[in-house]
Write a protein that holds these residues in place. Structure first.
Motif, PDB file in Angstrom:
ATOM      1  N   LEU A 188       0.862  29.311  32.847  1.00  0.00           N
ATOM      2  CA  LEU A 188       1.058  30.631  33.475  1.00  0.00           C
ATOM      3  C   LEU A 188       1.601  30.474  34.892  1.00  0.00           C
ATOM      4  N   LYS A 189       1.079  29.466  35.607  1.00  0.00           N
ATOM      5  CA  LYS A 189       1.547  29.218  36.978  1.00  0.00           C
ATOM      6  C   LYS A 189       3.016  28.802  36.976  1.00  0.00           C
ATOM      7  N   SER A 190       3.410  28.065  35.938  1.00  0.00           N
ATOM      8  CA  SER A 190       4.811  27.615  35.863  1.00  0.00           C
ATOM      9  C   SER A 190       5.758  28.802  35.661  1.00  0.00           C
ATOM     10  N   LEU A 191       5.208  29.938  35.194  1.00  0.00           N
ATOM     11  CA  LEU A 191       6.024  31.151  35.042  1.00  0.00           C
ATOM     12  C   LEU A 191       6.111  31.934  36.357  1.00  0.00           C
ATOM     13  N   GLY A 192       5.410  31.448  37.373  1.00  0.00           N
ATOM     14  CA  GLY A 192       5.425  32.125  38.678  1.00  0.00           C
ATOM     15  C   GLY A 192       4.390  33.234  38.787  1.00  0.00           C
ATOM     16  N   ILE A 193       3.401  33.213  37.896  1.00  0.00           N
ATOM     17  CA  ILE A 193       2.353  34.244  37.916  1.00  0.00           C
ATOM     18  C   ILE A 193       1.122  33.675  38.642  1.00  0.00           C
ATOM     19  N   LYS A 194       0.491  34.524  39.464  1.00  0.00           N
ATOM     20  CA  LYS A 194      -0.776  34.112  40.078  1.00  0.00           C
ATOM     21  C   LYS A 194      -1.883  34.355  39.053  1.00  0.00           C
ATOM     22  N   VAL A 195      -2.749  33.365  38.918  1.00  0.00           N
ATOM     23  CA  VAL A 195      -3.726  33.412  37.823  1.00  0.00           C
ATOM     24  C   VAL A 195      -5.149  33.594  38.344  1.00  0.00           C
ATOM     25  N   GLY A 196      -5.859  34.508  37.702  1.00  0.00           N
ATOM     26  CA  GLY A 196      -7.265  34.727  38.026  1.00  0.00           C
ATOM     27  C   GLY A 196      -8.148  34.469  36.818  1.00  0.00           C
ATOM     28  N   LEU A 197      -9.382  34.090  37.089  1.00  0.00           N
ATOM     29  CA  LEU A 197     -10.385  34.023  36.020  1.00  0.00           C
ATOM     30  C   LEU A 197     -11.479  35.019  36.350  1.00  0.00           C
ATOM     31  N   ALA A 198     -11.813  35.858  35.382  1.00  0.00           N
ATOM     32  CA  ALA A 198     -12.898  36.832  35.548  1.00  0.00           C
ATOM     33  C   ALA A 198     -14.170  36.244  34.960  1.00  0.00           C
ATOM     34  N   ILE A 199     -15.295  36.670  35.503  1.00  0.00           N
ATOM     35  CA  ILE A 199     -16.580  36.161  35.010  1.00  0.00           C
ATOM     36  C   ILE A 199     -17.572  37.320  34.864  1.00  0.00           C
ATOM     37  N   ASN A 200     -18.164  37.399  33.679  1.00  0.00           N
ATOM     38  CA  ASN A 200     -19.103  38.483  33.378  1.00  0.00           C
ATOM     39  C   ASN A 200     -20.417  38.303  34.137  1.00  0.00           C
ATOM     40  N   PRO A 201     -21.175  39.387  34.317  1.00  0.00           N
ATOM     41  CA  PRO A 201     -22.444  39.293  35.067  1.00  0.00           C
ATOM     42  C   PRO A 201     -23.402  38.237  34.508  1.00  0.00           C
ATOM     43  N   GLU A 202     -23.408  38.049  33.193  1.00  0.00           N
ATOM     44  CA  GLU A 202     -24.374  37.121  32.584  1.00  0.00           C
ATOM     45  C   GLU A 202     -23.902  35.670  32.539  1.00  0.00           C
ATOM     46  N   THR A 203     -22.650  35.416  32.912  1.00  0.00           N
ATOM     47  CA  THR A 203     -22.094  34.060  32.768  1.00  0.00           C
ATOM     48  C   THR A 203     -22.334  33.229  34.022  1.00  0.00           C
ATOM     49  N   ASP A 204     -22.782  31.985  33.807  1.00  0.00           N
ATOM     50  CA  ASP A 204     -23.091  31.074  34.915  1.00  0.00           C
ATOM     51  C   ASP A 204     -21.809  30.611  35.624  1.00  0.00           C
ATOM     52  N   ILE A 205     -21.869  30.523  36.963  1.00  0.00           N
ATOM     53  CA  ILE A 205     -20.686  30.104  37.731  1.00  0.00           C
ATOM     54  C   ILE A 205     -20.270  28.659  37.429  1.00  0.00           C
ATOM     55  N   LYS A 206     -21.151  27.871  36.791  1.00  0.00           N
ATOM     56  CA  LYS A 206     -20.775  26.480  36.484  1.00  0.00           C
ATOM     57  C   LYS A 206     -19.539  26.433  35.574  1.00  0.00           C
ATOM     58  N   TYR A 207     -19.318  27.497  34.793  1.00  0.00           N
ATOM     59  CA  TYR A 207     -18.165  27.519  33.885  1.00  0.00           C
ATOM     60  C   TYR A 207     -16.835  27.669  34.618  1.00  0.00           C
ATOM     61  N   LEU A 208     -16.907  28.088  35.890  1.00  0.00           N
ATOM     62  CA  LEU A 208     -15.659  28.230  36.664  1.00  0.00           C
ATOM     63  C   LEU A 208     -15.224  26.898  37.266  1.00  0.00           C
ATOM     64  N   LYS A 209     -16.207  26.034  37.449  1.00  0.00           N
ATOM     65  CA  LYS A 209     -16.000  24.799  38.219  1.00  0.00           C
ATOM     66  C   LYS A 209     -14.758  23.990  37.809  1.00  0.00           C
ATOM     67  N   PRO A 210     -14.533  23.746  36.495  1.00  0.00           N
ATOM     68  CA  PRO A 210     -13.374  22.909  36.136  1.00  0.00           C
ATOM     69  C   PRO A 210     -12.019  23.500  36.531  1.00  0.00           C
ATOM     70  N   TYR A 211     -11.991  24.779  36.873  1.00  0.00           N
ATOM     71  CA  TYR A 211     -10.702  25.461  37.081  1.00  0.00           C
ATOM     72  C   TYR A 211     -10.431  25.857  38.518  1.00  0.00           C
ATOM     73  N   VAL A 212     -11.419  25.716  39.412  1.00  0.00           N
ATOM     74  CA  VAL A 212     -11.281  26.310  40.753  1.00  0.00           C
ATOM     75  C   VAL A 212     -10.062  25.820  41.542  1.00  0.00           C
ATOM     76  N   SER A 213      -9.650  24.582  41.287  1.00  0.00           N
ATOM     77  CA  SER A 213      -8.503  24.108  42.080  1.00  0.00           C
ATOM     78  C   SER A 213      -7.165  24.525  41.469  1.00  0.00           C
ATOM     79  N   ASP A 214      -7.190  25.096  40.283  1.00  0.00           N
ATOM     80  CA  ASP A 214      -5.928  25.499  39.627  1.00  0.00           C
ATOM     81  C   ASP A 214      -5.651  26.995  39.682  1.00  0.00           C
ATOM     82  N   ILE A 215      -6.658  27.797  40.002  1.00  0.00           N
ATOM     83  CA  ILE A 215      -6.469  29.256  39.960  1.00  0.00           C
ATOM     84  C   ILE A 215      -6.271  29.836  41.362  1.00  0.00           C
ATOM     85  N   ASP A 216      -5.820  31.078  41.393  1.00  0.00           N
ATOM     86  CA  ASP A 216      -5.580  31.767  42.667  1.00  0.00           C
ATOM     87  C   ASP A 216      -6.721  32.714  43.026  1.00  0.00           C
ATOM     88  N   LEU A 217      -7.469  33.140  42.017  1.00  0.00           N
ATOM     89  CA  LEU A 217      -8.426  34.238  42.238  1.00  0.00           C
ATOM     90  C   LEU A 217      -9.585  34.137  41.245  1.00  0.00           C
TER      91      LEU A 217
END
Ligand code: DX5
Ligand code: ZN
Length: 206
Positions: free
Chosen positions: A99-128
């Motif tokens: 998606l980034k190679s298409l020039g799009i800024k990428v975000g990951l959304a996280i639901n209230p019940e989901t643990d923030i540990k699931y974001l960890k592998p992606y934090v350096s690749d996303i914009d938001l």
């Protein structure tokens, strides 16, 4: 504070709502795409978003509440400014890199019940990161304050340039908690679109 206005509650009056967003001082137009599977509600086909993009003077901030990556790719073809999908469905960091190679800024959304540990592998690749302060599916729900500590916790491990966005129940009261938690962007729907002049609400969030 960047403000992204969700027109979900104005679904039946969309054209007028997009024009009001155009005339306002907000930063982005937030479109809530729902596939009827990730959430029960079904809203905003690819074609509708294409039409909205033609009318909007604001960059699009597309929030995908969809179950599969194939659908993410369909909306990516529209080249929105931000494309945010849920960490609950991501399979591989390659999806983000593509998606980034298409020039799009990428975000990951996280639901209230989901643990923030699931974001960890992606934090350096996303914009938001989009923290959900309601269970996704509908506009006009009340703010779940549990998200505030979750954001504070996440900020300890997040890169400085990552945008911290929050979605659901943001209004003139809850905005102070969002600011204190370290958000630099907010999504607001009904609190803004219930006004005749959207700036009356947007100015209180900025
Ligand atoms: C909920 C959506 C939100 C919602 C925000 O599933 O992702 O963007 O439209 O609306 P309010 O601000 O009314 O909660
Ligand atoms: Zn949203």
């Amino acid at each position: 504070m960047k403000v992204s206005v969700s027109v979900l509650k104005e679904y039946d009056n969309l054209y007028d709502a997009v024009l009001k967003v155009n005339e306002s001082s907000c930063d982005f137009l937030h479109i809530d795409v729902m596939d009827g599977k990730f959430v029960d509600n079904k809203k905003f086909s690819v074609d509708m978003v294409k039409q909205i993009k033609k009318v909007s003077k604001k960059p699009l901030d597309v929030h995908l509440m969809v179950n599969d990556i194939k659908t993410v790719m369909e909306y990516a073809n529209l080249k929105p400014e931000y494309l945010t999908f849920h960490v609950e469905i991501i399979d591989d960091v390659k999806t983000i890199k593509y998606l980034k190679s298409l020039g799009i800024k990428v975000g990951l959304a996280i639901n209230p019940e989901t643990d923030i540990k699931y974001l960890k592998p992606y934090v350096s690749d996303i914009d938001l990161v989009l923290f959900m302060s309601v269970n996704p599916g509908y506009g006009g729900q009340s703010f779940n304050y549990d998200v505030i500590n979750k954001i504070k916790e996440f900020k300890k491990m997040s890169p400085d340039n990552l945008i911290i966005n929050i979605d659901g129940g943001v209004n003139d009261k809850t905005i102070n908690f969002c600011k204190e938690a370290g958000c630099n962007m907010v999504v607001s729907g009904s609190y803004v679109t219930n006004n005749q002049f959207y700036d009356d609400a947007i100015n209180k969030l900025k």
